[in-house]
Write a protein that holds these residues in place. Structure first.
Motif, short mmCIF file in Angstrom:
data_model
loop_
_atom_site.label_atom_id
_atom_site.label_comp_id
_atom_site.label_asym_id
_atom_site.label_seq_id
_atom_site.Cartn_x
_atom_site.Cartn_y
_atom_site.Cartn_z
N GLY A 198 48.08 49.71 72.55
CA GLY A 198 49.27 48.86 72.66
C GLY A 198 49.35 48.07 73.95
O GLY A 198 48.36 47.56 74.47
N ASP A 199 50.58 47.98 74.47
CA ASP A 199 50.84 47.15 75.65
C ASP A 199 50.09 47.66 76.88
O ASP A 199 49.68 46.86 77.73
CB ASP A 199 52.35 47.12 75.94
CG ASP A 199 53.12 46.40 74.85
OD1 ASP A 199 52.50 45.61 74.12
OD2 ASP A 199 54.34 46.63 74.73
N GLU A 200 49.94 48.98 77.00
CA GLU A 200 49.24 49.53 78.16
C GLU A 200 47.78 49.07 78.17
O GLU A 200 47.22 48.72 79.22
CB GLU A 200 49.32 51.05 78.17
CG GLU A 200 50.68 51.60 78.54
CD GLU A 200 50.67 53.11 78.65
OE1 GLU A 200 51.11 53.63 79.70
OE2 GLU A 200 50.21 53.76 77.69
N LEU A 201 47.16 49.08 76.99
CA LEU A 201 45.77 48.62 76.90
C LEU A 201 45.68 47.13 77.21
O LEU A 201 44.78 46.70 77.94
CB LEU A 201 45.23 48.90 75.50
CG LEU A 201 43.81 48.37 75.19
CD1 LEU A 201 42.80 48.97 76.15
CD2 LEU A 201 43.43 48.65 73.75
N THR A 202 46.60 46.34 76.68
CA THR A 202 46.61 44.90 76.94
C THR A 202 46.75 44.62 78.43
O THR A 202 46.08 43.74 78.97
CB THR A 202 47.77 44.23 76.17
OG1 THR A 202 47.63 44.51 74.77
CG2 THR A 202 47.75 42.72 76.38
N SER A 203 47.63 45.36 79.09
CA SER A 203 47.84 45.18 80.53
C SER A 203 46.56 45.49 81.31
O SER A 203 46.20 44.77 82.25
CB SER A 203 48.99 46.08 81.01
OG SER A 203 49.16 46.00 82.39
N LEU A 204 45.87 46.57 80.92
CA LEU A 204 44.63 46.93 81.61
C LEU A 204 43.55 45.88 81.38
O LEU A 204 42.82 45.50 82.30
CB LEU A 204 44.15 48.30 81.12
CG LEU A 204 42.86 48.84 81.76
CD1 LEU A 204 43.05 49.01 83.27
CD2 LEU A 204 42.45 50.16 81.12
N GLN A 205 43.46 45.38 80.15
CA GLN A 205 42.47 44.34 79.86
C GLN A 205 42.76 43.07 80.67
O GLN A 205 41.85 42.42 81.16
CB GLN A 205 42.48 44.02 78.36
CG GLN A 205 41.88 45.12 77.50
CD GLN A 205 42.00 44.81 76.02
OE1 GLN A 205 43.00 44.26 75.57
NE2 GLN A 205 40.99 45.18 75.26
N GLN A 206 44.05 42.76 80.81
CA GLN A 206 44.43 41.58 81.59
C GLN A 206 44.03 41.74 83.05
O GLN A 206 43.67 40.76 83.72
CB GLN A 206 45.95 41.35 81.48
CG GLN A 206 46.38 39.98 81.95
CD GLN A 206 45.72 38.85 81.17
OE1 GLN A 206 45.60 38.90 79.95
NE2 GLN A 206 45.26 37.84 81.88
#
Length: 1023
Positions: A198-206
């Motif tokens: 979810g959002d946590e993964l997206t934030s890390l990828q960013q």
């Protein structure tokens, strides 16, 4: 205060049951504090603070993390960690390999050990991760923050290997803690990347994306754009390598990135600048079990030359370490995981190519300097390919490894090439082994007959793979032949993808000997057979040819015949032709088989099939079906490369020659679908059919074809346009489609010239339809072809009477002299209009071109009289920053001066910084500021600006000093204004000006004794 973050820890041991709470509190936007509470669980907790006064957020987080780490090292755990109690070792299966590991981990937590041999905890943890022991997860979790940095790194590595979701909190703590080592944070980020959602993964990828260069960030989402970017950076290895780590992190979820970087990874050589990136990538690949990337890097480490033994970057010792690490991994997989052994072995073997057959220059030099008795003929092919020979010959005795080489064992023993130092070293090693063996035998004598339960627990983790492992299969030299036989499709993978004859010989020999050989070849797909016959290795080609002939002699396999015609080898294509001819009658009535041959990958096959089909007449139904299939297939094409367009053009020409009648029956919907294709060749095909049907094509499609980067397509498009020169309405549409392409950057070099040529020749009569705004935009375009078309429009098409003065003024500053001269002639004919819009006209004086300013000055002198000028316009001319224009303005004011405008000139021009204008203004101060206290005060800035100039404007200064002296003597009020000016000026000016200031102040002191002046007069004593 607001609670920002809290850590609630517990400690339980024996009768002790304590808790410890750490709180990060916010006082203001910039000030924070760290407090703590502690005591027995359930009792009233004692409170304290670690910050005597509020501090910054960064400092507070540092104290918070340090305190939490200290407590965890003492055994404090979070509630979730505390509830995950360690499993009872007695309840676990007594696995001889895993049980000792769990016992050691349990002992590391409790501070006890039942073993006489000592193993570092980090080594035990690493072993648990290598075996992927899920039972070890609760033990390892409690050891992350105990021990040294190596232990933490090993624990994190193991938790990632175990894919422990419960470890996400641990990974976050490591990443957020600024004291964590860079290596630990990297492993923790990999763990988060694999387990977050979810959002946590997206934030890390960013976060990873933000660390990439801007050029990568802009093209990351588009796989095609990223591919082109990587190809453009192929010559900039350091730029690619610096982004490699973050790209590889992102590739875990975006697999297309991995597929794109692998070809470029193979090309980049190890250097001092990029070795760190390769090392990090190697460790991540090992962690992910990404055998392909792991093998590519292992091959690079083997082939690269170390930068000496003292280099801190990639020394010979570092190279040896990485090679030994890979070798150890091969043996561990061979013992414990046959499937991984095969996958890793295949990946390593495929990383070699035929260029590795001979010794590298550095190894050849090493051989000549240190082992001159060894001749090159004593070495087998690929002698310095350590990993290749280990896999293919490490289980036999024919070849042995000697320093950096594998050599024939008989050659080494017969030439006695061992030097004395090596012999002594080997002798010492044998003596040591004999001594240890005798001790071990003595222990066996003592304990061998003892049937009681042993107090020392057997530890199988202490076993080390033997590099001298021999094959149990007679005549087999490869490592672990039983694993190869268990996965026989590995042989096929090597035959399909390897370029090395040695590997092909091994794989083909073993495959032919395999008991399931017949079953395997019966399961070969068309792509497998085509791939095998496309090999560069002769024995493999011959074997594949036999298989293909056997299958096609029995029955027709259309897909196999078509696949052979599209093969990348001449042998495969010849086979395809042979069997196409053999089954010609069946294939000529099958449109599904004809279409892929007409659009074959290779020109020779397309030319061959065209000639063959011209010799035979296809049935009408076959042609109808063929056209329907072709239209559907062409409409779905997306590759607009030059190579693809050439292929499609040739296939389309064959199709047009075969079925022109059927093509003319295509519906408007079918033709529109072809015209909307992103591929130029498909658009061209549609246009040809439309012309055949005597219809007008789509102008935008034809314009796109004319602007194609493929020269042949451009010629065809221009030919279509020339055939429609009798269609004026359509030609106007073409003009409207083509001229906007001059506003934008070229898609290929020379595109603008192509458009210019058409617009200035065959389409020239229709340029009048371009409106004035776009005509002027073309004249002022960024590209010369656009300006040329604009010039044609300006001289031939634009109505001069419809142009505005401001538009022509803009033209007068054009870079092209022709355009400037045209604008001058326009003004010569439009004098009355220039007078009406004089404010626009005088903007000609601001042109960057000297010739335009000279024309304007001459034009205004000749055609404008006193009545045409207003004071505001004249002041505006003088206010120019260009000296020639400023001088012209002063000339106009002097020539057309009126008494009533003098005060306005003085008021506006007194603030001008030019020396000449300040001198000019001094002509007005006597008349319009004399005996006027208000105007004197208004000119304060002017007086100071003139008088404070250093060594400049002497005439102006003299006039100002004279005027100020004169005005100060008239009234005390004026004297007060003047004294303030002179007080400041006298402190900064040169001696000459200072003397004048003192003289004026002295005169004021005598005239106005009560006036407060910045100077005191001291009378000399008279004796």
């Amino acid at each position: 205060m607001k609670l920002v973050k809290q850590s609630h820890l517990f400690f339980r041991e024996g009768n002790s049951d304590k808790e410890y709470i750490i709180e990060l509190l916010k006082h203001t936007e910039e000030l924070f504090s760290v407090n703590f509470k502690y005591g027995r669980r359930g009792a009233v907790l004692k409170e304290g603070t670690k910050t005597e006064k509020p501090i910054t957020l960064a400092a507070a987080e540092l104290i918070f993390n340090k305190l939490e780490t200290e407590k965890r090292k003492k055994g404090y755990l979070s509630e979730s960690e505390l509830l995950s109690t360690l499993p009872n070792l007695d309840s676990l299966s007594p696995d001889l390999q895993k049980h000792p590991i769990l016992q050691r981990l349990d002992g590391a937590i409790k501070g006890t050990s039942v073993f006489k041999t000592y193993w570092k905890t980090s080594r035990v943890i690493w072993k648990a991760g290598g075996l992927k022991m899920m039972e070890a997860e609760p033990f390892v979790s409690q050891l992350v923050f105990k021990g040294d940095k190596m232990q933490q790194y090993a624990a994190l590595w193991t938790l990632v290997r175990l894919k422990s979701i419960n470890s996400i909190t641990i990974f976050k703590r490591v990443v957020e803690n600024p004291k964590s080592t860079l290596h630990s944070r990297r492993v923790a980020k990999e763990g988060l990347l694999q387990m977050l959602e979810g959002d946590e993964l997206t934030s890390l990828q960013q976060e990873f994306i933000s660390k990439l260069p801007i050029v990568f960030q802009e093209n990351l989402i588009d796989a095609f754009a990223l591919k082109e970017l990587l190809e453009s950076l192929s010559s900039h290895a350091d730029t690619f390598a610096s982004s490699l780590e973050n790209l590889y992190y992102l590739s875990f979820h975006q697999t297309y990135i991995r597929e794109l970087i692998i070809p470029h990874l193979k090309k980049v050589d190890i250097s001092k600048k990029n070795f760190k990136e390769f090392r990090y990538l190697f460790k991540i690949a090992e962690l992910r079990s990404d055998f392909e990337v792991y093998a590519i890097l292992a091959h690079k480490f083997e082939r690269a030359d170390g930068f000496g033994n003292t280099s801190k970057v990639f020394s010979n010792k570092t190279k040896a370490y990485f090679l030994q690490r890979v070798i150890r991994q091969i043996y561990e997989f061979g013992k414990e995981n046959p499937e991984n052994f095969i996958q890793l072995s295949i990946s390593i073997l495929l990383s070699y190519d035929k260029q590795n057959r001979d010794l590298s220059p550095s190894n050849k030099l090493f051989l000549e300097q240190w082992f001159w008795r060894i001749k090159l003929e004593d070495l087998p092919p690929f002698a310095d390919a350590i990993l290749l020979n280990l896999i293919l010959h490490g289980g036999g005795t024919r070849l042995i490894r000697y320093y950096r080489f594998w050599m024939i064992a008989e050659a080494r023993s017969s030439k006695k090439i061992e030097n004395r130092a090596f012999q002594m070293q080997r002798k010492q090693q044998q003596t040591k082994e004999t001594f240890i063996g005798s001790i071990f035998k003595s222990i066996l004598k003592i304990f061998g007959n003892n049937n009681r339960e042993q107090t020392v627990v057997h530890d199988s983790t202490n076993s080390i793979p033997q590099n001298s492992l021999k094959s149990t299969n007679k005549g087999r030299e490869e490592l672990y032949p039983q694993h190869w036989d268990k996965f026989p499709h590995a042989y096929l993978a090597l035959l399909l993808r390897s370029e090395v004859d040695l590997i092909h010989g091994f794989a083909l020999e073993r495959l032919l000997e395999h008991p399931e050989y017949q079953t395997i070849i019966n399961q070969l797909s068309v792509s497998d057979l085509v791939g095998l016959v496309s090999s560069e290795i002769e024995p493999t080609i011959n074997w594949a040819t036999e298989l293909i002939c056997e299958r096609l002699q029995v029955k027709l396999e259309k897909t196999l015949v078509i696949g052979l015609l599209n093969a990348n080898s001449s042998k495969g294509q010849e086979l395809g032709k042979q069997f196409f001819q053999q089954y010609l009658a069946d294939l000529l009535i099958d449109s599904d088989s004809l279409l892929p041959v007409i659009y074959a990958n290779h020109f020779e096959i397309r030319h061959w099939i065209k000639g063959l089909l011209q010799e035979h007449t296809l049935h009408k139904d076959v042609l109808n079906s063929l056209i329907d299939l072709a239209v559907l297939w062409l409409a779905n094409q997306t590759d607009n490369s030059a190579e693809c367009n050439m292929l499609l053009n040739q296939g389309n020409k064959t199709l047009q020659d075969l079925a022109v009648e059927q093509l003319m029956l295509l519906s408007d919907d079918q033709l529109n679908a072809l015209q909307l294709s992103p591929v130029v060749a498909v658009k061209l095909f549609a246009l040809k059919i439309i012309i055949l049907k005597n219809q007008l094509p789509n102008a935008s499609v034809l314009a796109e074809l004319i602007c194609s980067d493929v020269k042949d397509n451009r010629k065809l498009g221009e030919g279509i346009l020339n055939s429609l020169l009798n269609k004026p309405v359509f030609l106007v549409e073409m003009v409207n489609e083509l001229y906007p392409k001059l506003f934008v950057k070229e898609h290929f070099e020379g595109q603008h010239l192509v458009v210019q040529g058409l617009l200035s020749n065959s389409l020239r009569p229709y340029l009048s339809k371009i409106n004035i705004a776009h005509s002027l935009r073309l004249i002022h375009g960024n590209y010369i072809p656009a300006q040329e078309i604009g010039w044609i429009l300006l001289t031939e098409q634009i109505d001069k009477d419809r142009l505005l003065v401001k538009q022509v003024v803009h033209l007068a500053s054009h870079n092209d002299l022709r355009v400037r001269q045209w604008s001058w002639s326009w003004f010569d004919k439009k004098v009355s209009l220039a007078k009406v819009e004089i404010e626009e006209t005088i903007k000609l004086l601001q042109s960057k071109w000297d010739d335009t300013r000279l024309f304007t000055i001459d034009f205004l002198r000749k055609n404008f009289v006193k009545e045409d000028w207003s004071p505001e316009v004249l002041i505006g001319i003088v206010d120019s920053v260009k000296p020639d224009v400023e001088a012209f303005g002063r000339e106009l004011i002097t020539n057309f001066y009126e008494e009533g405008n003098g005060l306005m000139y003085l008021s506006f021009l007194c603030q001008h910084p030019s020396l000449n204008v300040q001198l000019f203004v001094s002509n007005f101060i006597e008349k319009y500021a004399g005996n006027n206290i208000e105007k004197l005060q208004d000119l304060d800035y002017y007086f100071r600006s003139v008088l404070m100039r250093v060594n400049k404007g002497r005439n102006t200064k003299n006039r100002v000093f004279h005027f100020l002296h004169q005005e100060a003597m008239r009234s005390q009020e004026a004297a007060c204004v003047v004294s303030n000016i002179l007080s400041d000026v006298s402190a900064t000016v040169a001696i000459e000006d200072k003397a004048k200031c003192i003289q004026i102040i002295r005169d004021l002191e005598k005239l106005y004794p009560s006036l407060l002046l910045p100077m005191t007069t001291i009378e000399f004593e008279t004796r």
